[in-house]
Design a protein around this motif. Structure first.
Motif, PDB file in Angstrom:
ATOM      1  N   GLY A   1     -10.678 -15.377   3.749  1.00 54.53           N
ATOM      2  CA  GLY A   1     -11.037 -14.168   4.268  1.00 54.53           C
ATOM      3  C   GLY A   1     -10.012 -12.892   4.318  1.00 54.53           C
ATOM      4  N   LEU A   2      -8.908 -13.511   4.524  1.00 52.65           N
ATOM      5  CA  LEU A   2      -7.865 -12.338   4.402  1.00 52.65           C
ATOM      6  C   LEU A   2      -7.634 -11.910   2.895  1.00 52.65           C
ATOM      7  CD1 LEU A   2      -5.234 -13.837   7.016  1.00 52.65           C
ATOM      8  CD2 LEU A   2      -6.618 -11.912   7.099  1.00 52.65           C
ATOM      9  N   LEU A   3      -7.569 -12.578   1.968  1.00 59.81           N
ATOM     10  CA  LEU A   3      -7.381 -12.327   0.666  1.00 59.81           C
ATOM     11  C   LEU A   3      -8.710 -11.542   0.148  1.00 59.81           C
ATOM     12  CD1 LEU A   3      -6.253 -15.677  -0.866  1.00 59.81           C
ATOM     13  CD2 LEU A   3      -4.696 -13.600  -0.448  1.00 59.81           C
ATOM     14  N   ASN A   4      -9.787 -11.868   0.685  1.00 54.41           N
ATOM     15  CA  ASN A   4     -10.817 -11.080   0.111  1.00 54.41           C
ATOM     16  C   ASN A   4     -10.730  -9.450   1.169  1.00 54.41           C
ATOM     17  OD1 ASN A   4     -12.062 -12.849  -1.422  1.00 54.41           O
ATOM     18  ND2 ASN A   4     -13.352 -13.692   0.292  1.00 54.41           N
ATOM     19  N   LEU A   5     -10.298  -9.561   2.263  1.00 55.78           N
ATOM     20  CA  LEU A   5     -10.231  -8.353   2.851  1.00 55.78           C
ATOM     21  C   LEU A   5      -8.886  -7.499   2.114  1.00 55.78           C
ATOM     22  CD1 LEU A   5     -10.933  -6.781   5.123  1.00 55.78           C
ATOM     23  CD2 LEU A   5      -9.273  -7.832   6.682  1.00 55.78           C
ATOM     24  N   GLY A   6      -7.989  -8.174   1.966  1.00 56.77           N
ATOM     25  CA  GLY A   6      -6.999  -7.182   1.213  1.00 56.77           C
ATOM     26  C   GLY A   6      -7.457  -6.995  -0.197  1.00 56.77           C
ATOM     27  N   SER A   7      -8.266  -7.675  -1.128  1.00 52.28           N
ATOM     28  CA  SER A   7      -8.749  -7.137  -2.294  1.00 52.28           C
ATOM     29  C   SER A   7      -9.551  -5.993  -2.203  1.00 52.28           C
ATOM     30  CB  SER A   7      -9.200  -8.430  -2.945  1.00 52.28           C
ATOM     31  OG  SER A   7     -10.202  -7.962  -4.132  1.00 52.28           O
ATOM     32  N   LEU A   8     -10.494  -6.154  -0.916  1.00 52.80           N
ATOM     33  CA  LEU A   8     -11.183  -4.823  -0.717  1.00 52.80           C
ATOM     34  C   LEU A   8     -10.430  -3.773  -0.271  1.00 52.80           C
ATOM     35  CD1 LEU A   8     -13.925  -3.779  -0.346  1.00 52.80           C
ATOM     36  CD2 LEU A   8     -14.180  -4.644   2.088  1.00 52.80           C
ATOM     37  N   ALA A   9      -9.586  -3.917   0.267  1.00 54.90           N
ATOM     38  CA  ALA A   9      -8.603  -2.597   0.974  1.00 54.90           C
ATOM     39  C   ALA A   9      -7.882  -1.985  -0.296  1.00 54.90           C
ATOM     40  CB  ALA A   9      -7.557  -3.257   1.891  1.00 54.90           C
ATOM     41  N   LEU A  10      -7.455  -2.917  -1.019  1.00 57.31           N
ATOM     42  CA  LEU A  10      -6.862  -2.452  -2.528  1.00 57.31           C
ATOM     43  C   LEU A  10      -7.959  -1.711  -3.457  1.00 57.31           C
ATOM     44  CD1 LEU A  10      -4.249  -5.306  -3.343  1.00 57.31           C
ATOM     45  CD2 LEU A  10      -3.705  -3.182  -2.594  1.00 57.31           C
ATOM     46  N   HIS A  11      -8.953  -2.372  -3.376  1.00 56.14           N
ATOM     47  CA  HIS A  11     -10.148  -1.669  -4.230  1.00 56.14           C
ATOM     48  C   HIS A  11     -10.285  -0.240  -3.732  1.00 56.14           C
ATOM     49  CE1 HIS A  11     -13.538  -1.219  -6.929  1.00 56.14           C
ATOM     50  NE2 HIS A  11     -14.361  -1.052  -5.871  1.00 56.14           N
ATOM     51  N   ILE A  12     -10.589  -0.182  -2.360  1.00 58.05           N
ATOM     52  CA  ILE A  12     -10.783   1.013  -1.672  1.00 58.05           C
ATOM     53  C   ILE A  12      -9.552   2.073  -2.075  1.00 58.05           C
ATOM     54  CG2 ILE A  12     -11.225   2.358   0.387  1.00 58.05           C
ATOM     55  CD1 ILE A  12     -12.965  -0.262   1.326  1.00 58.05           C
ATOM     56  N   THR A  13      -8.557   1.719  -1.662  1.00 57.63           N
ATOM     57  CA  THR A  13      -7.329   2.497  -1.844  1.00 57.63           C
ATOM     58  C   THR A  13      -7.100   2.908  -3.396  1.00 57.63           C
ATOM     59  OG1 THR A  13      -6.151   1.060  -0.352  1.00 57.63           O
ATOM     60  CG2 THR A  13      -4.726   2.544  -1.663  1.00 57.63           C
ATOM     61  N   GLY A  14      -7.538   2.066  -4.343  1.00 56.95           N
ATOM     62  CA  GLY A  14      -7.498   2.478  -5.581  1.00 56.95           C
ATOM     63  C   GLY A  14      -8.493   3.567  -5.853  1.00 56.95           C
ATOM     64  N   ARG A  15      -9.655   3.283  -5.661  1.00 60.88           N
ATOM     65  CA  ARG A  15     -10.513   4.454  -5.501  1.00 60.88           C
ATOM     66  C   ARG A  15     -10.211   5.741  -5.051  1.00 60.88           C
ATOM     67  NH1 ARG A  15     -13.810   3.926  -9.755  1.00 60.88           N
ATOM     68  NH2 ARG A  15     -15.299   5.106  -8.571  1.00 60.88           N
ATOM     69  N   LEU A  16      -9.850   5.535  -3.765  1.00 58.30           N
ATOM     70  CA  LEU A  16      -9.364   6.834  -3.102  1.00 58.30           C
ATOM     71  C   LEU A  16      -8.028   7.568  -3.832  1.00 58.30           C
ATOM     72  CD1 LEU A  16      -9.186   5.653   0.555  1.00 58.30           C
ATOM     73  CD2 LEU A  16     -10.851   7.177  -0.504  1.00 58.30           C
ATOM     74  N   VAL A  17      -7.225   6.797  -4.380  1.00 59.20           N
ATOM     75  CA  VAL A  17      -6.152   7.395  -5.217  1.00 59.20           C
ATOM     76  C   VAL A  17      -6.514   7.932  -6.406  1.00 59.20           C
ATOM     77  CG1 VAL A  17      -3.855   6.989  -6.322  1.00 59.20           C
ATOM     78  CG2 VAL A  17      -4.258   6.046  -4.250  1.00 59.20           C
ATOM     79  N   HIS A  18      -7.460   7.255  -6.962  1.00 60.71           N
ATOM     80  CA  HIS A  18      -8.259   7.937  -8.182  1.00 60.71           C
ATOM     81  C   HIS A  18      -8.840   9.186  -8.036  1.00 60.71           C
ATOM     82  CE1 HIS A  18     -10.472   8.141 -12.289  1.00 60.71           C
ATOM     83  NE2 HIS A  18     -11.325   8.101 -11.589  1.00 60.71           N
ATOM     84  N   HIS A  19      -9.694   9.223  -6.976  1.00 58.02           N
ATOM     85  CA  HIS A  19     -10.483  10.307  -6.756  1.00 58.02           C
ATOM     86  C   HIS A  19      -9.547  11.635  -6.308  1.00 58.02           C
ATOM     87  CE1 HIS A  19     -14.393   8.971  -7.386  1.00 58.02           C
ATOM     88  NE2 HIS A  19     -14.112   7.897  -6.579  1.00 58.02           N
TER      89      HIS A  19
END
Length: 260
Positions: A200-218
């Motif tokens: 669960g922590l790894l999935n949460l970290g993956s989601l956080a990194l995905h959201i962070t990547g999208r935010l940085v891209h935008h």
């Protein structure tokens, strides 16, 4: 067979059932361990005072009183002997080497663990008796120092707390021995629940990194657009100025030719 096939196929339903079962076992075993911890605290306070008469009340090991350390060591030895006894009777299976002993060796090991547990229980009963005597002596000393009329400490019911403490000191080591059962359940269920929590922590970290990547891209796109808006007017002015300079230069070059 249906359940075995689901286990072999690792379906979502069987995974969810196993996870919920492990979670229930974890909470139940944790509750029992907390109850055992409360009994351990009572056991510690029962023998800590008389241990100061045996090892000295003024000696310290680091920042801890030697009597407290000795009482804690006795409790840990009792828990260890109880764990070995449960392993030898094959109730728990934390140490496979004990379970794989020969029958004769296993019985000897069980008798040795039970004998040591009985000895430790007898020691605790004696310490409980010594604790009551120390309490009586302290009460008599306090009465003599406060100049009260001397009253007989012993009474008809004075044996009740003494007997209760002795029985409690003798029973608690055997009650502590049964902690091996919830401890085994806690260890096995904690492994499963810990793996689930890690996933669960790894999935949460993956989601956080995905959201962070999208935010940085935008954010990069937005910064680029803001830069284009800011630089637009200077570029227009520069282009107009360069065009004007070029026209003037062309005009200045064309005048001599027309004169000639």
């Amino acid at each position: 067979m249906d359940r075995y096939e689901q286990l072999a196929k690792k379906t979502d339903a069987i995974q969810s059932m196993l996870a919920s079962s492990a979670l229930v076992q974890l909470f139940v075993s944790l509750f029992v361990l907390c109850v055992a911890l409360g009994g351990t605290v009572i056991n510690f306070h029962l023998i800590a005072l008389p241990m100061s008469e045996m090892v000295g009340g003024g000696s310290y090991i680091g920042s801890f009183r030697t009597a407290d350390v000795a009482a804690l060591v006795i409790i840990l030895i009792e828990a260890t002997m109880g764990l070995f006894f449960m392993e030898s009777v094959r109730i728990t299976h934390l140490f496979p080497r004990i379970a794989h002993m020969s029958e004769r060796m296993r019985r000897r090991f069980m008798a040795a663990a039970l004998l040591l547990l009985l000895i430790m229980a007898g020691i605790e009963a004696a310490l409980a008796l010594l604790r009551e005597q120390l309490a009586v002596d302290n009460e008599a000393l306090a009465a003599s120092l406060t100049s009260h009329a001397h009253m007989s400490v012993l009474s008809i019911n004075s044996w009740i707390p003494t007997a209760g403490q002795m029985v409690l000191g003798f029973i608690l080591p055997f009650a502590l021995a049964f902690v091996a059962i919830p401890l085994e359940s806690f260890i096995y269920s904690a492994r499963t629940v810990g793996g689930m929590a890690l996933v669960g922590l790894l999935n949460l970290g993956s989601l956080a990194l995905h959201i962070t990547g999208r935010l940085v891209h935008h954010l990069g796109t937005a910064i680029n657009a803001i830069y284009d808006i800011i630089i637009f007017l200077p570029l227009v002015i520069e282009k107009s100025w360069l065009a004007a300079v070029e026209r003037q230069r062309t005009a200045s070059l064309a005048r001599p030719e027309s004169r000639g």
